[in-house]
Write a protein that holds these residues in place. Structure first.
Motif, PDB file in Angstrom:
ATOM      1  N   LEU A  32      -0.129 -17.838   2.500  1.00 10.64           N
ATOM      2  CA  LEU A  32      -1.128 -16.331   2.688  1.00 10.64           C
ATOM      3  C   LEU A  32      -0.315 -15.891   1.292  1.00 10.64           C
ATOM      4  CD1 LEU A  32       1.645 -13.901   2.209  1.00 10.64           C
ATOM      5  CD2 LEU A  32       2.573 -15.379   4.267  1.00 10.64           C
ATOM      6  N   ALA A  33      -1.929 -15.058   1.387  1.00 10.52           N
ATOM      7  CA  ALA A  33      -2.047 -14.108  -0.086  1.00 10.52           C
ATOM      8  C   ALA A  33      -2.016 -12.264  -0.415  1.00 10.52           C
ATOM      9  CB  ALA A  33      -3.091 -14.588  -0.670  1.00 10.52           C
ATOM     10  N   VAL A  34      -1.723 -11.526  -1.355  1.00  7.49           N
ATOM     11  CA  VAL A  34      -1.811 -10.684  -1.110  1.00  7.49           C
ATOM     12  C   VAL A  34      -2.353  -9.987  -1.782  1.00  7.49           C
ATOM     13  CG1 VAL A  34      -0.846  -8.006  -0.349  1.00  7.49           C
ATOM     14  CG2 VAL A  34      -0.569  -9.591   1.109  1.00  7.49           C
ATOM     15  N   GLY A  35      -3.926  -9.514  -2.508  1.00  5.79           N
ATOM     16  CA  GLY A  35      -3.832  -9.484  -3.653  1.00  5.79           C
ATOM     17  C   GLY A  35      -5.122  -8.796  -3.330  1.00  5.79           C
ATOM     18  N   PHE A  36      -5.776  -8.178  -4.614  1.00  3.42           N
ATOM     19  CA  PHE A  36      -6.780  -7.503  -4.966  1.00  3.42           C
ATOM     20  C   PHE A  36      -8.366  -8.031  -5.110  1.00  3.42           C
ATOM     21  CE2 PHE A  36      -3.386  -5.294  -6.522  1.00  3.42           C
ATOM     22  CZ  PHE A  36      -2.904  -3.397  -6.052  1.00  3.42           C
ATOM     23  N   ALA A  37      -9.562  -7.796  -4.342  1.00  2.00           N
ATOM     24  CA  ALA A  37     -10.455  -8.509  -4.576  1.00  2.00           C
ATOM     25  C   ALA A  37     -10.955  -7.908  -5.381  1.00  2.00           C
ATOM     26  CB  ALA A  37     -11.060  -8.492  -3.293  1.00  2.00           C
ATOM     27  N   ARG A  56       0.850  -1.114   0.237  1.00  2.00           N
ATOM     28  CA  ARG A  56      -0.282  -0.190  -0.440  1.00  2.00           C
ATOM     29  C   ARG A  56       1.115   0.970  -0.206  1.00  2.00           C
ATOM     30  NH1 ARG A  56      -2.807  -0.871   4.536  1.00  2.00           N
ATOM     31  NH2 ARG A  56      -4.975  -1.837   2.627  1.00  2.00           N
ATOM     32  N   ALA A  57       1.411   1.562   0.697  1.00  3.00           N
ATOM     33  CA  ALA A  57       2.644   2.417   0.161  1.00  3.00           C
ATOM     34  C   ALA A  57       3.521   2.435  -0.322  1.00  3.00           C
ATOM     35  CB  ALA A  57       3.707   2.270   1.839  1.00  3.00           C
ATOM     36  N   ARG A  58       3.789   1.745  -1.599  1.00  3.18           N
ATOM     37  CA  ARG A  58       4.987   1.519  -2.595  1.00  3.18           C
ATOM     38  C   ARG A  58       3.886   1.886  -3.561  1.00  3.18           C
ATOM     39  NH1 ARG A  58       4.843  -1.152  -6.076  1.00  3.18           N
ATOM     40  NH2 ARG A  58       4.462  -2.987  -5.179  1.00  3.18           N
ATOM     41  N   ILE A  59       3.079   1.682  -3.982  1.00  2.48           N
ATOM     42  CA  ILE A  59       1.535   2.095  -4.510  1.00  2.48           C
ATOM     43  C   ILE A  59       1.609   3.532  -3.833  1.00  2.48           C
ATOM     44  CG2 ILE A  59      -0.661   2.396  -5.201  1.00  2.48           C
ATOM     45  CD1 ILE A  59      -0.197  -1.491  -5.387  1.00  2.48           C
ATOM     46  N   ALA A  60       1.008   4.250  -3.175  1.00  2.00           N
ATOM     47  CA  ALA A  60       1.064   5.284  -2.412  1.00  2.00           C
ATOM     48  C   ALA A  60       1.789   6.063  -3.536  1.00  2.00           C
ATOM     49  CB  ALA A  60       0.960   5.771  -1.319  1.00  2.00           C
ATOM     50  N   ARG A  61       3.582   5.963  -2.920  1.00  2.00           N
ATOM     51  CA  ARG A  61       4.496   6.194  -3.298  1.00  2.00           C
ATOM     52  C   ARG A  61       4.420   6.033  -5.597  1.00  2.00           C
ATOM     53  NH1 ARG A  61       6.664   3.715   0.605  1.00  2.00           N
ATOM     54  NH2 ARG A  61       8.322   2.517  -0.910  1.00  2.00           N
ATOM     55  N   GLN A  62       4.239   5.640  -6.056  1.00  2.00           N
ATOM     56  CA  GLN A  62       4.181   5.086  -6.882  1.00  2.00           C
ATOM     57  C   GLN A  62       5.265   4.809  -7.655  1.00  2.00           C
ATOM     58  OE1 GLN A  62       0.972   7.041  -9.533  1.00  2.00           O
ATOM     59  NE2 GLN A  62       0.236   6.817  -7.721  1.00  2.00           N
ATOM     60  N   ARG A  63       5.952   4.083  -7.056  1.00  2.00           N
ATOM     61  CA  ARG A  63       7.181   3.283  -7.291  1.00  2.00           C
ATOM     62  C   ARG A  63       6.490   2.061  -7.399  1.00  2.00           C
ATOM     63  NH1 ARG A  63      10.487   7.111  -8.579  1.00  2.00           N
ATOM     64  NH2 ARG A  63      10.651   8.639  -7.162  1.00  2.00           N
ATOM     65  N   ASN A  64       7.607   1.317  -8.544  1.00  2.00           N
ATOM     66  CA  ASN A  64       7.863  -0.112  -8.614  1.00  2.00           C
ATOM     67  C   ASN A  64       8.637  -0.588  -7.506  1.00  2.00           C
ATOM     68  OD1 ASN A  64       6.489  -0.494 -11.484  1.00  2.00           O
ATOM     69  ND2 ASN A  64       7.650   0.488 -12.427  1.00  2.00           N
ATOM     70  N   PRO A  65       8.201  -1.943  -7.262  1.00  2.00           N
ATOM     71  CA  PRO A  65       9.429  -2.380  -6.571  1.00  2.00           C
ATOM     72  C   PRO A  65      10.772  -2.480  -7.180  1.00  2.00           C
ATOM     73  CG  PRO A  65       7.593  -4.305  -7.641  1.00  2.00           C
ATOM     74  CD  PRO A  65       7.778  -3.184  -8.397  1.00  2.00           C
ATOM     75  N   ASP A  66      11.637  -2.422  -7.446  1.00  2.00           N
ATOM     76  CA  ASP A  66      12.998  -2.088  -8.251  1.00  2.00           C
ATOM     77  C   ASP A  66      13.322  -0.469  -7.604  1.00  2.00           C
ATOM     78  OD1 ASP A  66      12.004  -0.884 -10.267  1.00  2.00           O
ATOM     79  OD2 ASP A  66      13.067  -1.978 -11.899  1.00  2.00           O
ATOM     80  N   LEU A  76       2.131  -3.545  -9.374  1.00  2.00           N
ATOM     81  CA  LEU A  76       0.984  -2.887  -7.773  1.00  2.00           C
ATOM     82  C   LEU A  76       1.615  -3.586  -7.001  1.00  2.00           C
ATOM     83  CD1 LEU A  76      -2.010  -2.466  -9.836  1.00  2.00           C
ATOM     84  CD2 LEU A  76      -0.367  -0.768  -9.059  1.00  2.00           C
ATOM     85  N   LEU A  77       2.401  -5.374  -7.205  1.00  2.00           N
ATOM     86  CA  LEU A  77       1.925  -5.731  -6.869  1.00  2.00           C
ATOM     87  C   LEU A  77       3.891  -6.366  -6.487  1.00  2.00           C
ATOM     88  CD1 LEU A  77      -0.926  -7.813  -5.772  1.00  2.00           C
ATOM     89  CD2 LEU A  77      -0.240  -6.425  -3.998  1.00  2.00           C
ATOM     90  N   GLY A  78       4.570  -6.662  -5.489  1.00  2.00           N
ATOM     91  CA  GLY A  78       5.993  -7.446  -5.972  1.00  2.00           C
ATOM     92  C   GLY A  78       6.613  -7.276  -4.882  1.00  2.00           C
ATOM     93  N   PHE A  79       8.016  -7.947  -4.738  1.00  2.00           N
ATOM     94  CA  PHE A  79       8.694  -7.799  -3.476  1.00  2.00           C
ATOM     95  C   PHE A  79       9.839  -6.758  -3.540  1.00  2.00           C
ATOM     96  CE2 PHE A  79       6.682 -11.792  -3.126  1.00  2.00           C
ATOM     97  CZ  PHE A  79       6.815 -12.339  -1.791  1.00  2.00           C
ATOM     98  N   THR A  80       9.788  -6.201  -2.839  1.00  2.00           N
ATOM     99  CA  THR A  80      11.686  -5.544  -3.238  1.00  2.00           C
ATOM    100  C   THR A  80      12.474  -6.281  -1.984  1.00  2.00           C
ATOM    101  OG1 THR A  80      10.371  -4.002  -0.967  1.00  2.00           O
ATOM    102  CG2 THR A  80      10.089  -3.066  -2.924  1.00  2.00           C
ATOM    103  N   ASP A  81      13.307  -5.087  -1.765  1.00  2.00           N
ATOM    104  CA  ASP A  81      14.406  -6.186  -0.506  1.00  2.00           C
ATOM    105  C   ASP A  81      14.335  -5.395   0.611  1.00  2.00           C
ATOM    106  OD1 ASP A  81      16.130  -6.830  -3.051  1.00  2.00           O
ATOM    107  OD2 ASP A  81      17.713  -5.289  -2.823  1.00  2.00           O
TER     108      ASP A  81
END
Length: 153
Positions: A95-100, A39-49, A132-137
């Motif tokens: 676990l799962a994190v995704g859009f509904a 949620r925070a990364r999407i608000a910052r408008q950033r990709n996981p990289d 929108l969904l991805g892992f950062t370091d």
């Protein structure tokens, strides 16, 4: 082996050592933390990289349609990151994190850069990929810290 497979095999091995109740607690905490970070990364408008999302396509100036049908220049995906749509689920098995619901389709189009209609009877447009969904370091480190905390109990 992708980074996700490596993370899954490493975390899966550690989670297997926990009792089912402790595993549920750990996966719930990891899911909530991942939901928060996505949620925070999407608000910052950033990709996981850490690269910024590609900007919206500029609109041509047409005085007759200045107000009607305009694209708002506010941050993209403001509603998608609400808890109502960005869901986190967990149990003892995983676990799962995704859009509904219906927004999952919109999220998928942007996640993979697919072609979709702009409006109900409008033209097709190839959207740029905005992950929108991805892992950062930082996400991987947080998962590791949570797992180690639960294993130390």
């Amino acid at each position: 082996m992708s980074k996700l497979d490596a993370l899954e095999s490493w975390a899966g091995g550690l989670l297997a050592r926990l009792a089912p109740a402790a595993r549920r607690t750990a996966t719930r905490e990891i899911a909530r933390e991942l939901q928060r970070s996505q949620r925070a990364r999407i608000a910052r408008q950033r990709n996981p990289d850490a690269s910024p999302y590609e900007k919206r396509k500029p609109r041509s100036k047409n005085r007759l349609r200045d107000k009607v049908g305009r694209i708002k220049r506010a941050a993209m995906f403001a509603k998608l990151r609400q808890t109502r749509y960005l869901r986190a689920e967990s149990d003892a098995r995983g676990l799962a994190v995704g859009f509904a619901r219906r927004v999952a389709r919109v999220a998928r189009v942007h996640q993979f850069g697919e072609i979709d209609r702009v409006a109900k009877s409008g033209p097709d447009y190839k959207y740029p990929a905005r992950v929108l969904l991805g892992f950062t370091d930082a996400d991987r480190e947080k998962i590791r810290d949570i797992l180690l905390k639960h294993l130390a109990r």
